[in-house]
Design a protein around this motif. Structure first.
Motif, PDB file in Angstrom:
ATOM      1  N   ARG A 191     -16.914  47.706  44.072  1.00 64.87           N
ATOM      2  CA  ARG A 191     -16.090  47.290  45.216  1.00 64.87           C
ATOM      3  C   ARG A 191     -16.943  47.036  46.443  1.00 64.87           C
ATOM      4  O   ARG A 191     -16.627  46.165  47.247  1.00 64.87           O
ATOM      5  N   ALA A 194     -18.215  43.648  45.989  1.00 62.02           N
ATOM      6  CA  ALA A 194     -17.129  42.687  46.173  1.00 62.02           C
ATOM      7  C   ALA A 194     -16.855  42.469  47.660  1.00 62.02           C
ATOM      8  O   ALA A 194     -16.758  41.337  48.134  1.00 62.02           O
ATOM      9  N   SER A 197     -19.527  40.448  49.203  1.00 58.41           N
ATOM     10  CA  SER A 197     -19.604  39.086  48.684  1.00 58.41           C
ATOM     11  C   SER A 197     -18.566  38.173  49.310  1.00 58.41           C
ATOM     12  O   SER A 197     -18.839  37.008  49.605  1.00 58.41           O
ATOM     13  N   ASN A 198     -17.352  38.685  49.520  1.00 55.99           N
ATOM     14  CA  ASN A 198     -16.290  37.868  50.106  1.00 55.99           C
ATOM     15  C   ASN A 198     -15.204  38.784  50.674  1.00 55.99           C
ATOM     16  O   ASN A 198     -14.278  39.169  49.969  1.00 55.99           O
ATOM     17  N   ALA A 201     -11.535  37.729  50.134  1.00 59.66           N
ATOM     18  CA  ALA A 201     -11.062  37.922  48.773  1.00 59.66           C
ATOM     19  C   ALA A 201     -10.855  39.401  48.487  1.00 59.66           C
ATOM     20  O   ALA A 201      -9.934  39.779  47.761  1.00 59.66           O
ATOM     21  N   ALA A 202     -11.699  40.246  49.087  1.00 63.62           N
ATOM     22  CA  ALA A 202     -11.551  41.687  48.888  1.00 63.62           C
ATOM     23  C   ALA A 202     -10.190  42.152  49.398  1.00 63.62           C
ATOM     24  O   ALA A 202      -9.521  42.962  48.777  1.00 63.62           O
ATOM     25  N   ARG A 203      -9.764  41.593  50.530  1.00 65.40           N
ATOM     26  CA  ARG A 203      -8.454  41.945  51.066  1.00 65.40           C
ATOM     27  C   ARG A 203      -7.352  41.485  50.099  1.00 65.40           C
ATOM     28  O   ARG A 203      -6.372  42.185  49.885  1.00 65.40           O
ATOM     29  N   LEU A 204      -7.563  40.304  49.506  1.00 69.13           N
ATOM     30  CA  LEU A 204      -6.548  39.766  48.599  1.00 69.13           C
ATOM     31  C   LEU A 204      -6.360  40.629  47.358  1.00 69.13           C
ATOM     32  O   LEU A 204      -5.287  40.636  46.773  1.00 69.13           O
ATOM     33  N   VAL A 205      -7.418  41.315  46.913  1.00 69.59           N
ATOM     34  CA  VAL A 205      -7.231  42.169  45.745  1.00 69.59           C
ATOM     35  C   VAL A 205      -6.911  43.605  46.157  1.00 69.59           C
ATOM     36  O   VAL A 205      -6.868  44.489  45.321  1.00 69.59           O
ATOM     37  N   GLY A 206      -6.675  43.809  47.448  1.00 78.97           N
ATOM     38  CA  GLY A 206      -6.169  45.100  47.895  1.00 78.97           C
ATOM     39  C   GLY A 206      -7.226  46.161  48.128  1.00 78.97           C
ATOM     40  O   GLY A 206      -6.917  47.339  48.137  1.00 78.97           O
ATOM     41  N   LEU A 207      -8.491  45.759  48.308  1.00 82.88           N
ATOM     42  CA  LEU A 207      -9.520  46.757  48.621  1.00 82.88           C
ATOM     43  C   LEU A 207      -9.375  47.182  50.078  1.00 82.88           C
ATOM     44  O   LEU A 207      -9.042  46.375  50.935  1.00 82.88           O
TER      45      LEU A 207
END
Lengths: 327, 500
Positions: A191, A194, A197-198, A201-207
């Protein structure tokens, strides 16, 4: 030749191993005692505290942040350690003091992380402020004294052995193994990459960005405390200059080791090799017997490596961008 | 009903992006979401995903209300999203891209890499791909990244799938694979919300179509009850006919000032257009059609790959902004906060930025002429500010846009390219910007105006060029064109002609 070049561009570790090998050959050619066990033991012992600091710094850079206050935090923690342990001053029991220093490092790191995540101060600025501020507090704590009377339990960190191996090397080995496992083998490590890296996108997968960043800064602070114990144990003396310049050395090692300063990319084994390379330069310069003046080139050579690493990164990036465009 | 959206509203600054939208989405069917640029589709999807919190309204999944803004609660409720390819992690490999955030664990805290890798290979095989999943995604093609995003959605065995323009980057073969998978999912009882601009795909896939316009719900219907012409009408709205037209031009068109021939770049292809003195040419199309990229190439910000640009007979070089400025091209970019204005500098300093060479006396800036030039512009454009000494960030959006215009007017360009000149500008200031653009054209400037606001394009343009997926699709006369005609050209219908 072309293939060799592109392999060096792609695999930073291969290039570092080649460089270390080259330096070893050159130094050993001049003086075979460079290959002695004692010499390598010295190199590893010198590298150990830097190795631990680098293990703290790498996750921070991987998430796209940076902490340039580690040198000053080392200094402050060393000063506190001295004041608390020294028989001439407070003379506390070294065991609780050790625990206190470790906890203090972690708390200081979390504080930096809070500045970055909650107060939204860019980490380079937040830690630039801390770089100066923590050093200032340290000087105040030390009151201009030099502290040298550390109890054996503290000196053990720098001079003791475990099964014949120096404690310094054992601790550094353990920290490297632990950090490497965390980075590659755990969800947490993935994570972090991740997020760097972006971030979108990390927010989009809920990190959770703040949790991850708080963790990396806390981890970095904790390992800074570990490195402080190692360094103080090894030196046996603390003055106002302890840890000065370490932040740049450690960031240099991370970048030379192939960690992308933009986040998201990097491998711990590259960083470990880079630390070895940086630390052995001085020894190699001594063994090459170029005269007293030669060892003064250490910093310049380290700086040259960082420039080389940055240029290589840039070239590699351009190549992969080209490849992406045509595929 | 599996998902029930109730009365969702959301405002961004001065723009009401979504206004009381309610929508029911069921499992086992494909529901297409249609609307023009700015109709509120993206906002609705972001609320569905939990990255935007609505000001009002609620979302129920399986009858249970979900906390707004909780991304992982949606995953747990069985709702998965396929984002556009920009949502990938370029430095991570396919396995990590698919599993990050919900990794498979082995004993202790470790990752079960082997099992994740095995499943990834299975998923990719199902999608007709056989690349090595252990290579960082930055070395994969855009289409392969999109397939990884699809694999991620498939891997969670979701009950409802949201697909945002999933075919934008895919070739025909990959699009067919995608459709096959989507069909299978529906047969397996998965519900799908499908967002696409491609009419053909919508009619091929959708069981129901919902239209949004200006942030409001318009209708939900079956494809049979909503034929293509009617769908476009619904997207555009009924008031399309009633609008002010540009006054018919009295004088004939002047000489050609901008000549673009076969211009090809990474995101556009074979663009040929002419602009004459005193003419306003509208460049319409959907967001992402490649319009801004064409403008940037003409102005020399990005190099072009093939073709040529001439300004008043003088050829320009690819990627040479200085030459473009010398030839008399000016670009007012879309993102004025970042590209058009230096917000920390004063209005006067911003206005004279492009003409500093003419305001020097010896090696120094001449203060008095600079001040005079700035004051003149402020007066001419009716910028509402006490004087040129005010910092630009103190102005409203509309007045900031006027300052950007003023900067280029002071330089007296031959060709003025405007990219979304009224974005984020309120209605009153819009009218002023329109008046200014007309005045500029009347002075003999050739204007190329990119705009996603259809009424604006129709109102201002002498001619309208329509772009879609990187190509010019047609030209319409500004005096008689309708919104339906423009939209019909702007909506890509050939499937799988990605520009990537």
């Amino acid at each position: 030749m072309r293939r060799l070049m592109s392999a060096l561009l792609r695999e930073r570790e291969a290039g570092l191993v080649a460089l270390i090998g080259l330096l070893t050959l050159a130094a050993a050619g001049r003086d075979p005692s460079f290959l002695s066990v004692q010499n390598w033991r010295d190199i590893l012992v010198n590298a150990a505290p830097v190795m631990v600091l680098a293990c703290g710094m790498m996750p921070v850079i991987v998430t796209g942040e940076i902490d340039i206050s580690v040198g000053s935090l080392t200094g402050l923690l060393a000063g506190l350690l001295g004041v608390m342990c020294s028989t001439a001053q407070w003379g506390w029991n070294p065991v609780p003091v050790t625990l206190l220093i470790l906890a203090g490092g972690a708390v200081a790191g979390l504080g930096t992380g809070a500045l970055v995540t909650f107060a939204r101060v860019p980490s380079i600025l937040a830690t630039l402020g801390l770089l100066t501020a923590l050093r200032g507090v340290m000087i105040w704590v030390m009151r201009g004294n030099q502290i040298g009377d550390f109890p054996p339990a503290i000196r053990w960190w720098g001079t003791g052995t475990i099964l014949g191996l120096p404690v310094l090397v054992c601790v550094a080995g353990g920290v490297v193994a632990g950090t490497g496992w965390m980075a590659v083998q755990t969800p947490l490590g993935r994570r972090l990459f991740a997020l760097g890296s972006n971030p979108d996108a990390a927010r989009l997968v809920g990190l959770s960005e703040w949790r991850l960043k708080l963790f990396v800064f806390g981890w970095c602070g904790f390992l800074t405390a570990v490195a402080t114990l190692m360094l103080v144990g090894k030196l046996g003396v603390v003055d106002a200059s302890v840890g000065r310049g370490y932040e740049l050395l450690v960031v240099t090692c991370a970048v030379v080791g192939g960690v992308s300063i933009r986040g998201g990319r990097g491998r711990l084994r590259g960083v470990v090799l880079a630390v070895l390379l940086m630390v052995m330069i001085k020894t190699v310069l001594v063994f090459l017997k170029l005269g007293d003046e030669a060892t003064k080139w250490e910093r310049a050579i380290q700086g040259g490596f960082i420039l080389l690493a940055v240029v290589l990164d840039h070239l590699a990036e351009r190549r992969s961008a080209d490849a992406g465009g045509h595929s | 009903m599996f998902i029930r959206l109730q009365n969702l509203s959301r405002r961004f600054g001065g723009v009401q992006a979504l206004r009381g939208v309610s929508l029911d989405l069921d499992v086992g069917e494909i529901h297409a979401l249609c609307g023009e640029n700015g109709a509120g589709k993206s906002t609705l999807i972001k609320i569905l995903c939990g990255i935007v919190v609505p000001d009002e309204g609620s979302m129920l999944v399986g009858g249970v209300p979900l906390a707004a803004g909780d991304v992982q609660a949606r995953a747990r409720a069985g709702v998965a999203v396929i984002h556009q390819e920009s949502a990938a992690f370029p430095d991570l490999d396919a396995v990590d891209n698919i599993y990050v955030g919900r990794e498979l664990r082995s004993r202790f805290f470790g990752l079960d890499r082997r099992e994740m890798e095995r499943r990834t290979r299975g998923l990719l095989e199902r999608l007709g791909e056989d690349f090595d999943p252990r290579v960082p995604l930055s070395r994969r093609t855009v289409a392969q990244r999109q397939m990884v995003a699809l694999a991620r959605a498939l891997s969670c065995e979701c009950r409802f799938l949201i697909m945002d323009e999933p075919t934008a980057a895919l070739s025909r073969r990959e699009t067919e694979t995608l459709f096959r998978i989507v069909g299978q999912l529906r047969a397996d009882g998965v519900g799908i919300l499908y967002v696409s601009h491609r009419m053909e795909e919508i009619y091929q896939l959708a069981d129901r179509i919902t239209v949004l316009r200006d942030g409001q719900f318009v209708c939900t219907d079956t494809p049979a009850a909503l034929p293509r012409r009617m769908l476009i009408q619904r997207m555009v709205g009924r008031d399309a006919g009633e609008r002010e037209r540009a006054p018919a031009r009295v004088e004939g068109p002047g000489a050609t000032v901008l000549r673009v021939r076969g211009l090809t770049g990474e995101r556009f292809r074979d663009v040929t257009l002419d602009i004459r003195e005193g003419e306003i040419v509208g460049l319409a199309g959907l967001v992402g059609a490649g319009r801004s990229e064409v403008a940037r190439a003409i102005f020399g910000v990005d190099p072009w790959l093939a073709g040529g640009v001439e300004v008043a007979g003088m050829p320009l070089w690819p990627g040479d902004v200085q030459a473009a400025i010398r030839a008399g091209v000016a670009l007012v970019p879309e993102d004025r906060q970042h590209e058009g204005l230096v917000l920390a500098m004063t209005i006067g300093e911003n206005i004279t930025l492009a003409i500093l060479d003419t305001l020097v006396s010896g090696p120094f800036l001449a203060g008095a002429p600079e001040d005079a030039a700035a004051r003149e512009m402020i007066r001419q454009l009716g910028i509402k500010a006490p004087g040129p000494g005010l910092p630009a960030h103190a102005l409203s959006g509309g007045n900031q846009q006027k300052v950007v215009l003023a900067k280029w007017l002071a330089a007296r360009p031959r060709v003025l390219i405007l990219d979304e000149p009224t974005k984020g500008v309120d209605v009153g200031a819009k009218a002023e910007v329109y008046r200014l653009v007309r005045e500029l054209a009347a002075k003999g400037m050739g204007v190329l105006m990119i705009s996603s606001d259809l009424p604006e394009v129709l109102q201002l343009s002498d001619r309208i060029l329509v772009m879609s997926e990187g190509r010019l699709r047609g030209e319409l006369p500004g005096a008689t064109a309708t919104q339906e005609e423009v939209l019909a050209l702007a909506l890509p219908d050939a499937m799988g002609v990605g520009h990537a």
